[in-house]
Write an enzyme that holds these catalytic residues in place. Structure first.
Site, PDB file in Angstrom:
ATOM      1  N   LYS B  78       0.850  -1.195   0.000  1.00  0.00           N
ATOM      2  CA  LYS B  78       0.000   0.000   0.000  1.00  0.00           C
ATOM      3  C   LYS B  78       0.885   1.244   0.000  1.00  0.00           C
ATOM      4  O   LYS B  78       1.886   1.290   0.722  1.00  0.00           O
ATOM      5  CB  LYS B  78      -0.911  -0.028   1.231  1.00  0.00           C
ATOM      6  CG  LYS B  78      -1.974   1.061   1.286  1.00  0.00           C
ATOM      7  CD  LYS B  78      -2.889   0.863   2.499  1.00  0.00           C
ATOM      8  CE  LYS B  78      -3.949   1.951   2.603  1.00  0.00           C
ATOM      9  NZ  LYS B  78      -4.852   1.730   3.759  1.00  0.00           N
ATOM     10  N   SER B 157      -9.920   2.015   2.968  1.00  0.00           N
ATOM     11  CA  SER B 157      -9.040   2.755   2.086  1.00  0.00           C
ATOM     12  C   SER B 157      -8.077   1.894   1.266  1.00  0.00           C
ATOM     13  O   SER B 157      -7.535   2.350   0.272  1.00  0.00           O
ATOM     14  CB  SER B 157      -8.212   3.731   2.906  1.00  0.00           C
ATOM     15  OG  SER B 157      -7.328   3.054   3.773  1.00  0.00           O
ATOM     16  N   SER B 181     -10.085  -0.287   7.123  1.00  0.00           N
ATOM     17  CA  SER B 181      -9.477  -0.111   5.802  1.00  0.00           C
ATOM     18  C   SER B 181      -8.856  -1.365   5.185  1.00  0.00           C
ATOM     19  O   SER B 181      -8.494  -1.351   4.010  1.00  0.00           O
ATOM     20  CB  SER B 181      -8.420   0.987   5.846  1.00  0.00           C
ATOM     21  OG  SER B 181      -9.027   2.244   5.853  1.00  0.00           O
TER      22      SER B 181
END
Lengths: 95, 493
Positions: B78, B157, B181
């Protein structure tokens, strides 16, 4: 409770963040929506409750107070938008 | 079978037996990433670094050495983990061009374990969002869709990470979870997402959103894969004082295939009005499956559940407004010139932050400002105490909780955007465990009537990830979720 355009300006100033005039009323509406929704917390009796200071019951660990990474000026400044002779350059602060 | 449809455990065994090399495995994934660019799952691809790491992994193996279960395995990272020499953006305009001179502890641990980063995955800006629509680099598409011509959100997210794993672009992804997330996108994309106990993974080098909540974890195709990948991510790190010195168990060894006598709690407060009936059905099915595997089902109550989400939306923005004060245009990233120093700060931050980030900085600044601190922030920290107490009370009686992960399935890109509070409802089932720092895991529970994946969530007490894996593995086997994203069929990824 009401956050109006003046309050939006004031908060934006505290946050050092420019908010365009045209966005102020929309932002005020959204912030009011969120704060109205948050207000349900008033239902919860917290009179004798202590606030959380740490999520887990762990005691924070400490490390030795030793210098480990010395002399990395080049690395530190590598991402700078503007620098000069090992210093960051910013607009003039002192008259 | 293509190499991209493998699991981590499957690839690990086949690399070990010499069926293929890491270089072959990586090459196939790199070409799949190229083929699937329209998902927008990656912000930066790093094929050269990946091939170099893969060759090194193969050379190690040829010498009879291996660094563990992740050696030679392709992963996404990420884009909020700082990666030395590789652009790191947190999907924000304000970090334009930022190339960290150091590696985050979590991505560094994975690298030391031989894992091969193939790129940095897209996400909501500064991890603020539940649909991956707030990224400066554009929205991510979910590889799951219906025949209505509308692209679905992957959740957020960690939307890019989840989409990448679900579409076979990588075998796992290192992501982060603040209020859901990892788990919510796992649910939307039909994969496994796991958030360990707060403190298991070091936060050093991870772009900070809300420091008392942020925790790294894996997104994978199976529960076993999550246990293998998590093993490689955790460590006690002197550079993060909140990283735990607790003994780290062998997570994969916790998968015993037996949950007889395990006490599974069903919290009644998770049955909310916003929940679709099919989620309720799925939840009941999960209960039946665990019961048939020998678990004992116990009804429990977590009375402050409904207050977790509003509490979160005080604490997380407050911490964010403080953490994001560092983006001032002076030392890295975007700078927008101004007439004086304050004007430069304001112009940089005004242009550099997107709409949702601005909204949260405004909320956070307001609730921390003079005259409001007690009414909002202090109140929220007190309610948070009650939420933690709720969990403490029931974990005396049960070993694990079973709940849905999300109140609904993935929605079309562009919907639910008018009212921020409606978007926040996405995280209603994931936020309570975050508030208490507890480990939890989402796994695919089945498909909605329309044909989109829905997740089930397990929660245990702090530092009991082993029970999550033990129970998650059984539930996964019982559910036997064999569907795959329609996109895989269409593209052949």
């Amino acid at each position: 409770m009401a956050i109006d355009k003046a309050k939006v300006k004031e908060i934006a100033k505290l946050a050092r963040m420019k908010v365009a005039d045209k966005d102020e009323s929309e932002l005020a509406t959204e912030l009011n929506q969120i704060l109205d929704w948050i207000e349900q917390l008033d239902e919860v009796d917290t009179k004798n409750v202590l606030p959380v200071t740490s999520v887990t019951s762990e005691i924070l660990s400490q490390r030795d107070d030793k210098v480990t990474n010395l002399d990395q000026k080049d690395k530190v400044l590598a991402n700078s938008p503007s620098d000069n002779s090992d210093f960051y350059v910013v607009p003039k602060v002192v008259e | 079978m293509t190499l991209t449809s493998l699991t981590i455990s499957g690839a690990r065994d086949k690399l070990q037996s010499g069926e293929f090399s890491s270089e072959e495995l990586i090459k196939e994934h790199i070409s799949t990433v190229e083929k699937c660019k329209n998902l927008n799952a990656f912000i930066t691809s790093t094929p050269e670094i990946a091939l170099d790491l893969a060759r090194k992994s193969d050379a190690r193996r040829a010498r009879g050495e291996t660094l563990g279960g992740m050696d030679g395995i392709p992963i996404g990272i990420k884009d909020l983990f700082c990666t030395e020499g590789v652009l790191t953006t947190a999907a924000s305009h304000i970090l334009d061009g930022f190339i960290p001179p150091y590696e985050s502890t979590v991505s560094g641990n994975l690298r030391s374990g031989g894992a091969v980063m193939i790129g940095k995955t897209n996400m909501d800006e500064f991890a603020m969002g539940s649909a991956n629509i707030t990224s400066h680099y554009g929205p991510v598409k979910n590889p799951w869709y219906l025949n209505d011509g509308k692209d679905r959100v992957p959740g957020g997210s960690s939307g890019g990470s989840a989409s990448a794993v679900a579409a076979n672009l990588c075998l796992g992804a290192a992501a982060s979870d603040t209020g859901g997330s990892i788990r919510q996108p796992a649910s939307f994309c039909g994969i496994v997402g796991m958030k360990p106990t707060y403190g298991r993974c070091s936060r050093w080098g991870m772009v900070a959103f809300s420091s008392s909540l942020d925790q790294a974890g894996p997104l994978t195709k199976t529960v076993r894969d999550a246990s293998i990948m998590l093993q490689s991510m955790v460590s006690h790190d002197p550079k993060d004082s909140t990283s735990s010195p607790e003994v780290i168990p062998n997570f994969e060894a916790a998968i015993t295939g037996d949950i007889r006598g395990l006490k599974v709690g069903i919290p009644e407060e998770y049955r909310i009005s916003e929940m679709s009936p099919e989620i309720d059905k799925l939840w009941s099915k999960g209960v039946e499956l665990l019961k048939s595997a020998g678990a004992e089902i116990v009804d429990v109550s977590l009375p402050h559940t409904k207050y977790a989400l509003p509490t979160y939306y005080i604490i997380a923005p407050a911490e964010a407004s403080s953490n994001l004060a560092r983006y001032d245009g002076v030392r890295y990233g975007l700078r927008v010139d101004g007439s004086d120093l304050n004007d430069m700060y304001e112009a940089t931050r005004g242009e550099g932050f997107g709409k949702e980030v601005k909204r949260r900085i405004m909320i956070g600044t307001y609730v921390l400002s003079a005259g409001y601190y007690d009414a909002y922030y202090l109140k929220a920290q007190k309610v948070r105490s009650l939420i933690i107490q709720d969990f403490n009370d029931i974990f005396d009686r049960v070993d694990v909780l079973l709940t849905p992960t999300t109140p609904f399935a993935a929605f079309p890109i562009g919907e639910k955007m008018d009212d921020p509070v409606q978007m926040y409802i996405n995280d209603i089932f994931t936020v309570p465990a975050s508030m208490a720092g507890l480990p939890s895991l989402s796994l695919p529970g089945g498909l909605s009537d329309e044909g989109l994946p829905l997740g089930l969530q397990l929660i245990t007490k702090a530092f009991d990830e082993e029970t999550l894996f033990q129970c998650g593995d059984i539930l996964e086997k019982q559910i036997n979720f064999s569907h795959q994203a329609p996109y895989i069929e269409e593209i052949g990824s």
